[in-house]
Design an enzyme around this catalytic site. Sequence first.
Site, mmCIF file in Angstrom:
data_model
loop_
_atom_site.group_PDB
_atom_site.id
_atom_site.type_symbol
_atom_site.label_atom_id
_atom_site.label_comp_id
_atom_site.label_asym_id
_atom_site.label_seq_id
_atom_site.Cartn_x
_atom_site.Cartn_y
_atom_site.Cartn_z
ATOM 1 N N LEU A 166 0.871 -1.161 0.010
ATOM 2 C CA LEU A 166 0.044 -0.006 0.087
ATOM 3 C C LEU A 166 0.982 1.350 0.035
ATOM 4 O O LEU A 166 1.821 1.469 0.776
ATOM 5 C CB LEU A 166 -0.871 0.001 1.400
ATOM 6 C CG LEU A 166 -2.024 0.957 1.214
ATOM 7 C CD1 LEU A 166 -3.269 0.551 0.763
ATOM 8 C CD2 LEU A 166 -2.456 1.254 2.942
ATOM 9 N N HIS A 167 0.624 2.322 -0.888
ATOM 10 C CA HIS A 167 1.299 3.224 -0.694
ATOM 11 C C HIS A 167 0.552 4.469 -1.375
ATOM 12 O O HIS A 167 1.324 5.684 -1.505
ATOM 13 C CB HIS A 167 2.993 3.211 -1.384
ATOM 14 C CG HIS A 167 2.756 3.220 -3.099
ATOM 15 N ND1 HIS A 167 2.460 1.834 -3.361
ATOM 16 C CD2 HIS A 167 2.895 4.120 -3.968
ATOM 17 C CE1 HIS A 167 2.415 1.946 -4.691
ATOM 18 N NE2 HIS A 167 2.782 3.413 -5.107
ATOM 19 N N ARG A 168 -0.257 4.540 -2.247
ATOM 20 C CA ARG A 168 -1.065 5.567 -2.846
ATOM 21 C C ARG A 168 -1.502 6.836 -1.892
ATOM 22 O O ARG A 168 -2.025 6.283 -0.678
ATOM 23 C CB ARG A 168 -2.504 5.119 -3.657
ATOM 24 C CG ARG A 168 -2.207 4.270 -4.773
ATOM 25 C CD ARG A 168 -1.781 4.696 -6.019
ATOM 26 N NE ARG A 168 -0.909 3.786 -6.830
ATOM 27 C CZ ARG A 168 -0.353 3.977 -7.817
ATOM 28 N NH1 ARG A 168 0.341 5.225 -7.895
ATOM 29 N NH2 ARG A 168 0.297 3.008 -8.360
ATOM 30 N N ARG A 181 6.554 5.788 2.609
ATOM 31 C CA ARG A 181 5.294 6.888 2.879
ATOM 32 C C ARG A 181 4.246 6.284 3.801
ATOM 33 O O ARG A 181 3.754 6.938 4.819
ATOM 34 C CB ARG A 181 4.407 6.932 1.643
ATOM 35 C CG ARG A 181 3.248 7.838 1.704
ATOM 36 C CD ARG A 181 2.555 7.836 0.448
ATOM 37 N NE ARG A 181 2.984 8.628 -0.465
ATOM 38 C CZ ARG A 181 2.694 10.088 -0.662
ATOM 39 N NH1 ARG A 181 2.028 10.516 0.421
ATOM 40 N NH2 ARG A 181 2.951 10.766 -1.657
ATOM 41 N N ASP A 223 -2.554 -1.647 -3.659
ATOM 42 C CA ASP A 223 -2.724 -0.365 -4.548
ATOM 43 C C ASP A 223 -1.983 0.100 -5.599
ATOM 44 O O ASP A 223 -1.767 0.875 -6.219
ATOM 45 C CB ASP A 223 -3.317 0.449 -3.651
ATOM 46 C CG ASP A 223 -2.214 1.334 -2.820
ATOM 47 O OD1 ASP A 223 -1.005 0.644 -2.973
ATOM 48 O OD2 ASP A 223 -2.344 2.212 -1.982
#
Length: 380
Positions: free
Chosen positions: A223-225, A258, A299
């Site tokens: 997940l990083h969006r 992030r 994502d």
Amino acid sequence: MVKKMKIVTIVGARPQFIKAAAVSRAIHRAHQRKKRIQEVLVHTGQHYDTLMDKVFFEELNLPKPDYHLGVGSGSHGKQTGMMIERIEGVLEKERPEAVMVYGDTNSTLAGALAAAKLNLPVAHVEAGLRSYNRIMPEEINRVLTDHLSVFLFCPTDQAVRNLLREGIKDERVRFVSYVGDVMYDSLLYYSRLAEKKSTILQDLSLVNPQSAIGNPQYYLATLHRAENTDDPKRLKSILEALNEIGRIHPVLFPLHPRTRKRMEVYLAFTEFKYIKFVEPVSYLDMLKLEKNARAILTDSGGVQKEAYWLKVPCLTLRGETEWVETVKSGWNKLVGTEKKNIFQGMDDLEKRRPAGREKKLFGEGRASEKIVQILVEGLG
Ligand code: UD1
Ligand code: UDP
């Protein structure tokens, strides 16, 4: 003396190292066959942690960048602005025949803008993708980069159609080509190495050392969006769903920096005891982890496609995707970010796992070769 054709390649973020590795190898091969093509590699410095950067250069055997611009993190304007200024300096000095950019990051857009303003042809690898969600910074980067490009290398037929709809088509001054996906080239090339070299399943105790082959039972998540990580409610909802799913089989979660930073501000890692958080892993380790997972939740753009190629079912933690083919095929399902929908998605998947796949949707693993050939002919 015959002049060499010089291409400046701009990279900066993790997936770009993986994409550029395939094309750089094809350029090198063409150079050896006396095609007189030469690459100058520029790293913007967008990603800089060892596990987001150096690990890939070493493992993928990428040449050391000729220029490292050391831009680092920042707001979109600041980061992109600094990149444009520094890339412009490199391009003025190098005066290449073309500037190659990859994907949809701020490094992509900065490279394309700096080149276009100097009247240098831009070659965009992974052109034509659209999520039609302008909230995503990546969508802005894709649209603008495509409109600035002279060579548009599309990974899918759909991407060619998307460009056509925006009036971008193959013509005298523009080359729009379906070449296939360079990430597929990379996956084919590095999968064999991953099989031989990666010990990640043992290192993370995902296989039973007593059993000869092992039958790992875990889910893999990434997940990083920004739209998922920077909204505390949404981040919590996703992680709660993963934690619930982790009660069935453990969820292994290599954490993008992030996401780690946002979690440290909003949430406690101990709330999610069925998720196994680890540092970002290398590409070979990631391929091995993906291939052996029961299912992938992500994502990430690249990870959705890799799941498809490796025949692992995927749940995408977004409302839409630019990789629509993976969804149409039944191997990828858009479950969004609501806890109950993610959990339901996994329940459905476990009850009815997908079968059958169209093989050639993303080319045959020769996208990089085709790109180099088109560039040599187009610029020659
Ligand atoms: C970027 C791309 C995204 C791509 C992703 C691949 C943009 C707008 N986004 O997102 O399209 O999918 O890369 O991974 O270009 N950070 C570190 N160490 C690093 C890199 C980042 O700590 O080596 C942290 C910093 O706090 C930074 C944050 O992560 O502010 C976000 O990094 P940034 O490069 O701006 O965007 P990504 O989320 O990585
Ligand atoms: N990847 C990796 N290690 C990780 C997570 C991802 O090597 O810990 C690889 C993954 O296999 C894929 C690429 O990074 O090839 C995808 O990059 P990312 O998810 O950062 O960006 P996106 O594809 O969404 O732009």
